[in-house]
Design an enzyme around this catalytic site. Structure first.
Site, mmCIF file in Angstrom:
data_model
loop_
_atom_site.group_PDB
_atom_site.id
_atom_site.type_symbol
_atom_site.label_atom_id
_atom_site.label_comp_id
_atom_site.label_asym_id
_atom_site.label_seq_id
_atom_site.Cartn_x
_atom_site.Cartn_y
_atom_site.Cartn_z
ATOM 1 N N LYS A 1 65.538 -8.046 70.935
ATOM 2 C CA LYS A 1 66.758 -7.560 71.593
ATOM 3 C C LYS A 1 67.015 -8.459 72.816
ATOM 4 C CE LYS A 1 65.344 -3.894 69.089
ATOM 5 N NZ LYS A 1 64.115 -3.906 68.280
ATOM 6 N N ASP B 1 59.319 1.262 77.478
ATOM 7 C CA ASP B 1 59.688 0.596 76.233
ATOM 8 C C ASP B 1 60.908 -0.227 76.628
ATOM 9 O OD1 ASP B 1 60.852 -0.231 73.901
ATOM 10 O OD2 ASP B 1 60.504 1.636 72.806
ATOM 11 N N HIS C 1 67.012 6.387 53.810
ATOM 12 C CA HIS C 1 68.268 5.676 54.081
ATOM 13 C C HIS C 1 68.262 4.230 53.596
ATOM 14 C CE1 HIS C 1 65.657 5.338 57.616
ATOM 15 N NE2 HIS C 1 66.246 4.199 57.894
ATOM 16 N N PHE D 1 61.622 5.793 70.442
ATOM 17 C CA PHE D 1 62.237 5.104 69.309
ATOM 18 C C PHE D 1 61.413 5.436 68.062
ATOM 19 C CE2 PHE D 1 62.727 1.375 66.536
ATOM 20 C CZ PHE D 1 64.081 1.536 66.287
ATOM 21 N N ASP D 2 62.011 5.330 66.862
ATOM 22 C CA ASP D 2 61.285 5.854 65.688
ATOM 23 C C ASP D 2 59.965 5.131 65.380
ATOM 24 O OD1 ASP D 2 62.886 3.809 64.802
ATOM 25 O OD2 ASP D 2 64.011 4.980 63.346
ATOM 26 N N ALA E 1 62.693 -2.883 75.532
ATOM 27 C CA ALA E 1 63.400 -3.779 74.600
ATOM 28 C C ALA E 1 64.739 -4.240 75.177
ATOM 29 C CB ALA E 1 63.625 -3.061 73.265
ATOM 30 N N TYR F 1 46.028 -24.105 68.702
ATOM 31 C CA TYR F 1 45.547 -22.749 68.427
ATOM 32 C C TYR F 1 45.287 -21.984 69.726
ATOM 33 C CZ TYR F 1 43.065 -18.914 66.217
ATOM 34 O OH TYR F 1 42.704 -17.668 65.785
HETATM 35 C C1 LIG Z 1 63.747 0.945 71.867
HETATM 36 C C2 LIG Z 1 63.005 0.247 70.777
HETATM 37 N N1 LIG Z 1 61.665 0.198 70.817
HETATM 38 C C3 LIG Z 1 60.952 -0.424 69.864
HETATM 39 C C4 LIG Z 1 61.561 -1.041 68.797
HETATM 40 C C5 LIG Z 1 60.714 -1.697 67.732
HETATM 41 O O1 LIG Z 1 60.805 -3.075 67.818
HETATM 42 P P1 LIG Z 1 60.600 -4.040 66.565
HETATM 43 O O2 LIG Z 1 61.721 -3.799 65.625
HETATM 44 O O3 LIG Z 1 60.611 -5.392 67.167
HETATM 45 O O4 LIG Z 1 59.274 -3.704 65.962
HETATM 46 C C6 LIG Z 1 62.957 -1.035 68.715
HETATM 47 C C7 LIG Z 1 63.627 -1.678 67.569
HETATM 48 O O5 LIG Z 1 64.788 -1.467 67.251
HETATM 49 C C8 LIG Z 1 63.705 -0.364 69.720
HETATM 50 O O6 LIG Z 1 65.048 -0.307 69.701
#
Ligand SMILES: Cc1ncc(COP(=O)(O)O)c(C=O)c1O
Length: 457
Positions: free
Chosen positions: A257, A214, A449, A123-124, A216, A71
């Site tokens: 990613k 960010d 979508h 990102f969204d 990723a 843990y």
């Molecule tokens: C640039 C970027 N930031 C954040 C995220 C969010 O990550 P997660 O899907 O692991 O929550 C993504 C996911 O596609 C992304 O492409």
């Protein structure tokens, strides 16, 4: 050598199902022309997303078996922390279950009513977390980043002049953090240059604003810097990635990613006081600070993934393979967002289906055409995903671009799969007059979508 070879051998295989045209027609109709509703088993080549779809290496699987599930203070945690610390130099490393969990913690601490948070393009999920906190998310990507045919090498760059203007307009005290997304997913997977990161850093320093990445797709961004930015050609990608992190005060990472894992995330920062508060939130909803919503085995897989992703043979193959897909589509007359970015090719569906107006969803028509013709699953990024009805006029408002994204999972498909995708896309293009527009017959209140039902018009 011109041939692109995968720098790995295949030890374990997973069959993919070949279906007939008639079967796919039935499946498509059963899914109401929405490929999110198609069982993955009925897809031959799945290019829906590059997120969480990577193939892990034998070393990652070995790490999964070695995972220490204690843990607190598990051996796997110390391994993960060391790898992330060596990679980024950040003092505080918080494991989370995926990128948006890192975002939720960060913006609960830094967001809030009246705050304004700039980025190249949020990102969204990032935007959603910022807005959920009450803050405003602002996109400041350079003009070329919005032009599909511009060949600017760093279309992900944040416009420094717009950043200065925003800070002058709202006041630095209202900007708690500036984000830069590397590579810029919402802007077509386009990279950000080191020169741009340095310029943004200088503005942030001048105004006392922290800069977060960010990150990723940090490794793909670093490799594209090596390929495209003057003076970077002889540097190891690892050094370039380290300079990117050195320019930042922290980062959110979706490890699904460039972490080369199926689940996992990281929140990184230098500030001790912020880290203390973030750790408290982590414990509240993710888990104790040494596992943060993950199993020890997941931490091992991530640690190894963050090492492997910087292998330059891997990055050369990955980026070249995506570029090859883009080049061949362009040669066949299929317009894409140029130049090819890191993880995906974006087809200009409005140009592809010039006979289908935005109100009849040309991107969705192309997505259905690719599935029907060849069992390929892509995703529409256009009027289905971002279109809306103006509450005042009742009229449909369409986004500036109608795109279809072919996202390439990491280490999953071979070059012959990519050749198959090219062949299929070109054949659909040659018969593009046969693609039919769609109308929505049922849709949910939000994020339509995923579940909307369509019919052909
Ligand atoms: C640039 C970027 N930031 C954040 C995220 C969010 O990550 P997660 O899907 O692991 O929550 C993504 C996911 O596609 C992304 O492409």
């Amino acid at each position: 050598m011109k041939t692109i070879i995968e720098p790995f051998k295949i030890k374990m295989v997973e069959p993919i199902k070949l279906t007939t045209l008639e079967e796919r027609e039935t499946i498509l109709r059963r899914a109401h022309f929405n490929v999110f509703q198609i069982p993955a088993e009925d897809v031959l080549i799945d290019l829906l997303t590059d997120s969480g779809t990577s193939a892990m290496s034998s070393e990652q699987w070995a790490g999964m078996l070695r995972g220490d599930e204690a843990y607190a203070g598990a051996r796997s945690w110390y391994h993960f922390e060391k790898v992330l610390h060596d990679l980024t130099g950040m003092a505080h490393i918080l494991p989370t279950h995926q990128g948006r969990a890192s975002e939720r913690i960060l913006f609960e601490l830094l967001g809030g009513q009246g705050k304004v948070i700039p980025s190249n393009n949020h990102f969204d999920t990032t935007r959603a977390n910022i807005e959920h906190s009450g803050a405003e998310a602002v996109d400041l990507v350079i003009h070329e980043g919005t032009q599909p045919r511009s060949r600017h090498p760093f279309k992900g760059n944040l416009d420094p002049r717009q950043l200065e203007a925003l800070i002058a307009r709202v006041g630095a005290e209202r900007v708690p953090v500036c984000m830069v997304t590397v590579t810029n997913n919402s802007g077509g997977g386009q990279p950000v240059s080191l020169a741009n990161l340095r310029a943004v850093r200088a503005i942030c320093t001048k105004h006392g604003i922290p800069l977060f990445l960010d990150a990723a797709r940090f490794a793909e961004n670093a490799y594209l810097i090596k390929k495209r930015e003057p003076g970077q050609q002889d540097r190891p990608v690892r050094d370039i990635a380290r300079e990117m992190f050195d320019l930042a005060d922290g980062a959110t990472i979706s490890a699904k990613k460039d972490g080369l894992v199926n689940i996992g995330g990281v929140l990184l920062m230098r500030d001790d006081r912020l880290a203390e508060r973030a750790n408290n939130l982590l414990i509240l909803t993710e888990g104790f600070v040494t596992y943060g919503g993950l199993a020890g085995r997941d931490l091992e897989a991530m640690a190894q993934g963050f090492i492997e992703v910087l292998d330059e043979d891997y990055l050369q193959y990955r980026l070249r393979s995506v570029e090859y897909l883009g080049e061949h589509l362009l040669q066949a007359g299929i317009q894409i967002v140029e130049p090819p970015g890191g993880h995906a090719i974006y087809i200009d569906a409005a140009a592809f289906c010039s006979h289908i107006p935005p109100a009849q969803f040309p991107g969705q028509a192309l997505v259905c055409g690719l599935y029907r013709h060849a069992g390929i699953r892509a995703v529409e990024i256009g009027s289905v995903m971002f279109g809306r009805v103006d509450p005042d006029t009742g009229e449909s408002v369409h986004p500036p671009m109608e795109l279809v994204r072919l996202a390439i999972p990491r280490r999953v498909y071979t070059q012959s799969h990519i050749d198959y995708v090219i062949e299929a896309a070109v054949e659909v293009f040659q018969q593009r007059d046969r693609l039919r527009g769609l109308k929505i017959v049922e849709e949910p209140a939000a994020l339509r979508h995923f579940t909307a039902k369509f019919a052909e018009v």
